[in-house]
Design a protein around this motif. Structure first.
Motif, mmCIF file in Angstrom:
data_model
loop_
_atom_site.group_PDB
_atom_site.id
_atom_site.type_symbol
_atom_site.label_atom_id
_atom_site.label_comp_id
_atom_site.label_asym_id
_atom_site.label_seq_id
_atom_site.Cartn_x
_atom_site.Cartn_y
_atom_site.Cartn_z
ATOM 1 N N GLU A 1 -36.115 25.292 -7.522
ATOM 2 C CA GLU A 1 -35.539 23.989 -7.856
ATOM 3 C C GLU A 1 -36.618 22.903 -7.812
ATOM 4 O O GLU A 1 -36.673 22.023 -8.684
ATOM 5 C CB GLU A 1 -34.401 23.660 -6.884
ATOM 6 C CG GLU A 1 -33.138 24.491 -7.064
ATOM 7 C CD GLU A 1 -33.277 25.913 -6.546
ATOM 8 O OE1 GLU A 1 -32.447 26.753 -6.902
ATOM 9 O OE2 GLU A 1 -34.226 26.171 -5.764
ATOM 10 N N VAL A 2 -37.498 22.989 -6.789
ATOM 11 C CA VAL A 2 -38.603 22.040 -6.697
ATOM 12 C C VAL A 2 -39.547 22.216 -7.882
ATOM 13 O O VAL A 2 -40.037 21.232 -8.469
ATOM 14 C CB VAL A 2 -39.357 22.216 -5.361
ATOM 15 C CG1 VAL A 2 -40.653 21.403 -5.352
ATOM 16 C CG2 VAL A 2 -38.471 21.808 -4.185
ATOM 17 N N GLN A 3 -39.820 23.471 -8.261
ATOM 18 C CA GLN A 3 -40.703 23.718 -9.399
ATOM 19 C C GLN A 3 -40.128 23.128 -10.688
ATOM 20 O O GLN A 3 -40.860 22.598 -11.534
ATOM 21 C CB GLN A 3 -40.940 25.226 -9.584
ATOM 22 C CG GLN A 3 -41.482 25.943 -8.357
ATOM 23 C CD GLN A 3 -42.667 25.249 -7.748
ATOM 24 O OE1 GLN A 3 -43.629 24.907 -8.410
ATOM 25 N NE2 GLN A 3 -42.600 25.013 -6.439
ATOM 26 N N ARG A 4 -38.809 23.211 -10.846
ATOM 27 C CA ARG A 4 -38.187 22.628 -12.040
ATOM 28 C C ARG A 4 -38.308 21.100 -12.029
ATOM 29 O O ARG A 4 -38.457 20.475 -13.078
ATOM 30 C CB ARG A 4 -36.721 23.058 -12.121
ATOM 31 C CG ARG A 4 -36.551 24.520 -12.556
ATOM 32 C CD ARG A 4 -35.087 24.884 -12.798
ATOM 33 N NE ARG A 4 -34.992 26.145 -13.495
ATOM 34 C CZ ARG A 4 -34.918 27.339 -12.915
ATOM 35 N NH1 ARG A 4 -34.930 27.412 -11.589
ATOM 36 N NH2 ARG A 4 -34.839 28.451 -13.631
ATOM 37 N N ASN A 5 -38.244 20.504 -10.838
ATOM 38 C CA ASN A 5 -38.467 19.062 -10.742
ATOM 39 C C ASN A 5 -39.895 18.703 -11.169
ATOM 40 O O ASN A 5 -40.121 17.700 -11.859
ATOM 41 C CB ASN A 5 -38.216 18.575 -9.315
ATOM 42 C CG ASN A 5 -36.744 18.492 -8.991
ATOM 43 O OD1 ASN A 5 -35.890 18.476 -9.893
ATOM 44 N ND2 ASN A 5 -36.413 18.438 -7.713
ATOM 45 N N ILE A 6 -40.864 19.535 -10.740
ATOM 46 C CA ILE A 6 -42.253 19.297 -11.122
ATOM 47 C C ILE A 6 -42.398 19.356 -12.638
ATOM 48 O O ILE A 6 -43.050 18.500 -13.260
ATOM 49 C CB ILE A 6 -43.192 20.325 -10.444
ATOM 50 C CG1 ILE A 6 -43.220 20.102 -8.925
ATOM 51 C CG2 ILE A 6 -44.603 20.262 -11.031
ATOM 52 C CD1 ILE A 6 -43.957 21.178 -8.153
ATOM 53 N N MET A 7 -41.783 20.379 -13.251
ATOM 54 C CA MET A 7 -41.863 20.516 -14.704
ATOM 55 C C MET A 7 -41.163 19.364 -15.414
ATOM 56 O O MET A 7 -41.643 18.874 -16.445
ATOM 57 C CB MET A 7 -41.272 21.860 -15.139
ATOM 58 C CG MET A 7 -42.137 23.055 -14.766
ATOM 59 S SD MET A 7 -41.456 24.609 -15.385
ATOM 60 C CE MET A 7 -40.119 24.899 -14.240
ATOM 61 N N LYS B 1 -40.900 16.313 -14.409
ATOM 62 C CA LYS B 1 -41.731 15.118 -14.340
ATOM 63 C C LYS B 1 -42.991 15.259 -15.202
ATOM 64 O O LYS B 1 -43.382 14.336 -15.918
ATOM 65 C CB LYS B 1 -42.142 14.860 -12.883
ATOM 66 C CG LYS B 1 -40.977 14.421 -11.996
ATOM 67 C CD LYS B 1 -41.462 14.208 -10.548
ATOM 68 C CE LYS B 1 -40.314 13.808 -9.652
ATOM 69 N NZ LYS B 1 -40.752 13.627 -8.240
ATOM 70 N N ALA B 2 -43.636 16.427 -15.119
ATOM 71 C CA ALA B 2 -44.927 16.598 -15.778
ATOM 72 C C ALA B 2 -44.806 16.825 -17.280
ATOM 73 O O ALA B 2 -45.689 16.434 -18.043
ATOM 74 C CB ALA B 2 -45.687 17.763 -15.147
ATOM 75 N N VAL B 3 -43.734 17.479 -17.701
ATOM 76 C CA VAL B 3 -43.585 17.847 -19.122
ATOM 77 C C VAL B 3 -42.606 16.919 -19.844
ATOM 78 O O VAL B 3 -42.898 16.394 -20.909
ATOM 79 C CB VAL B 3 -43.149 19.324 -19.252
ATOM 80 C CG1 VAL B 3 -42.979 19.685 -20.730
ATOM 81 C CG2 VAL B 3 -44.154 20.237 -18.592
ATOM 82 N N LEU B 4 -41.423 16.739 -19.234
ATOM 83 C CA LEU B 4 -40.383 15.959 -19.902
ATOM 84 C C LEU B 4 -40.415 14.478 -19.548
ATOM 85 O O LEU B 4 -39.680 13.676 -20.124
ATOM 86 C CB LEU B 4 -38.998 16.544 -19.541
ATOM 87 C CG LEU B 4 -38.786 18.023 -19.895
ATOM 88 C CD1 LEU B 4 -37.426 18.492 -19.432
ATOM 89 C CD2 LEU B 4 -38.954 18.239 -21.393
ATOM 90 N N ARG B 5 -41.266 14.120 -18.565
ATOM 91 C CA ARG B 5 -41.436 12.725 -18.130
ATOM 92 C C ARG B 5 -40.116 12.125 -17.639
ATOM 93 O O ARG B 5 -39.829 10.946 -17.834
ATOM 94 C CB ARG B 5 -41.971 11.849 -19.275
ATOM 95 C CG ARG B 5 -43.245 12.376 -19.931
ATOM 96 C CD ARG B 5 -44.386 12.496 -18.944
ATOM 97 N NE ARG B 5 -45.598 13.007 -19.586
ATOM 98 C CZ ARG B 5 -46.685 13.357 -18.929
ATOM 99 N NH1 ARG B 5 -46.723 13.258 -17.609
ATOM 100 N NH2 ARG B 5 -47.747 13.819 -19.566
ATOM 101 N N LEU B 6 -39.310 12.954 -16.985
ATOM 102 C CA LEU B 6 -38.030 12.476 -16.465
ATOM 103 C C LEU B 6 -38.209 11.806 -15.105
ATOM 104 O O LEU B 6 -39.122 12.103 -14.377
ATOM 105 C CB LEU B 6 -37.047 13.649 -16.332
ATOM 106 C CG LEU B 6 -36.690 14.337 -17.653
ATOM 107 C CD1 LEU B 6 -35.745 15.514 -17.384
ATOM 108 C CD2 LEU B 6 -36.028 13.350 -18.616
#
Length: 393
Positions: free
Chosen positions: A380-386, A388-393
């Motif tokens: 779940e934390v890794q998906r948050n990282i993605m 932010k880093a990829v989708l700029r959410l």
């Protein structure tokens, strides 16, 4: 992106295959294939590490000046893939893959000279003191206290889920040296000996009935200040550096080999059901996608480009695929899946298991590997990282 192997890479692959063929004993292969988690008992991993160390191949990712082989990214990928296909037992990761790179990156010359040769040779067996009873995924909330007393830190508190602490002679751990300000800014990274007075290791028996995990208690444990890695209160920086290695290591080759063995076991024993075959093929397609992603990252690294959030993406994909294959193995085991016969799990066992030999550890692997989507940073934390880093959410 060019994924074709060069002539040099093909020659290297043949060299690796020859070494594995000549040095992997049936016992070592059985240890790799009967492993119920990412950790294999040191009675098998250490002899294998000594063979690799003698060849200069124990630490593929280390710089050559510190004892690494000086391989390219593609060579490292080839070696990891061929080792998994051949069934080599994975080496204990805590020293070679985690604290070793941190010592290279943050250690003093004295620390490098002392620890790195011992890690390569397998003289030191490390465990990781991170999680605590109230600080798991929220690692910054850890409360193991380290108070400065002259040339020592005095530690009081505990760590939990400490893998192979009962085998380890050394631990790298995070301790709190400051209680004010941001939690991340009061953590210090320490290297300590497990025989230090005041350390107690209590076993935690897993759902599979295995002793892999432990809780470690610290009562007035004195750790010399010279055993600090990095600066005081800056251990969070070192810890984040280490997590990059914990999340990005490995390859899909081991998953592919496991899926292939599962398919062979199903076909051999006639465990053919249309729904199960369909699930196997779905897993195979997803594995192809993971492999291509890995190869893209290898190509980027070879060209000197960072992988970006790809380490997080692959961590999610690999662990969830591992769990998917485990679920399929349990399903294929059918009525034998809950037969508890741990004596047959030992690589050198000559006992005849109930059910299919190739699936004897299916349920134990399923239970142990449920943690794969939590350790090293939860998925779940890794998906948050993605996000932010990829989708700029």
């Amino acid at each position: 992106m060019n994924l074709e192997l060069s002539k040099e890479d093909i020659a290297f692959r043949e060299q690796v295959r020859g070494f594995l063929r000549d040095n992997l004993t049936p016992s070592l292969v059985a240890a790799g294939r009967k492993a119920t988690s990412v950790f294999v008992e040191p009675e098998f991993t250490l002899p294998w590490q000594k063979k690799l160390h003698a060849k200069g191949w124990a630490a593929p990712h280390w710089p050559k000046e510190y004892g690494g082989p000086g391989w390219t990214e593609m060579q490292r990928y080839i070696f990891a893939s061929e080792s998994a296909i051949a069934g080599a037992p994975p080496l204990a990761p805590m020293g070679l893959n985690m604290v070793g790179p941190c010592i290279i990156g943050y250690g003093t010359p004295e620390q490098k000279n002392f620890y790195l040769p011992r890690i390569l040779a397998g003289e030191d067996y490390w465990c990781q003191g991170y999680s605590e009873p109230q600080s798991g995924s929220d690692l910054a909330s850890l409360m193991l206290k380290a108070e400065r007393d002259g040339d020592d830190y005095v530690l009081n508190g505990s760590k939990i889920w400490t893998t192979h602490a009962h085998h380890a002679n050394r631990m790298f751990c995070l301790a709190r040296t400051r209680f004010d300000g941001k939690p991340q800014q009061g953590i210090t990274f320490l290297l300590l000996e497990m025989k230090t007075p005041g350390i107690t290791v209590d076993p935690i028996i897993s759902l599979a009935g295995e002793h892999e995990l432990n809780q470690v208690f610290f009562e007035d444990v004195r750790v010399p200040v010279v055993n600090r890695l990095g600066e005081e209160n800056d251990g969070w920086t070192v810890a984040k550096y280490l997590l990059e290695f914990e999340r990005s290591g490995g390859s899909s080759a081991g998953l592919e080999a496991g899926l292939k063995r599962l398919r062979e076991a199903i076909l051999k024993d006639g465990l053919i059901e249309a729904s199960l075959v369909a699930k196997l093929e779905q897993a195979s397609i997803l594995l192809d996608a993971i492999r291509v992603t890995e190869q893209r990252i290898v190509a980027s690294l070879s060209a000197g480009r960072p992988p970006g959030p790809a380490a997080s993406m692959l961590k999610v994909q690999r662990t969830e695929m591992m769990q998917r294959i485990d679920e399929l193995a349990v399903e294929a085991s059918g009525i034998y899946s809950n037969v508890y016969e741990p004596a047959t799990w030992h690589p050198d066992s000559n006992l005849e298991p109930v059910g299919t030999e190739a699936l004897v550890v299916a349920t134990a692997k399923y239970l142990n590997n449920r943690a794969g989507s939590i350790y090293g940073g939860s998925n779940e934390v890794q998906r948050n990282i993605m996000a932010k880093a990829v989708l700029r959410l």
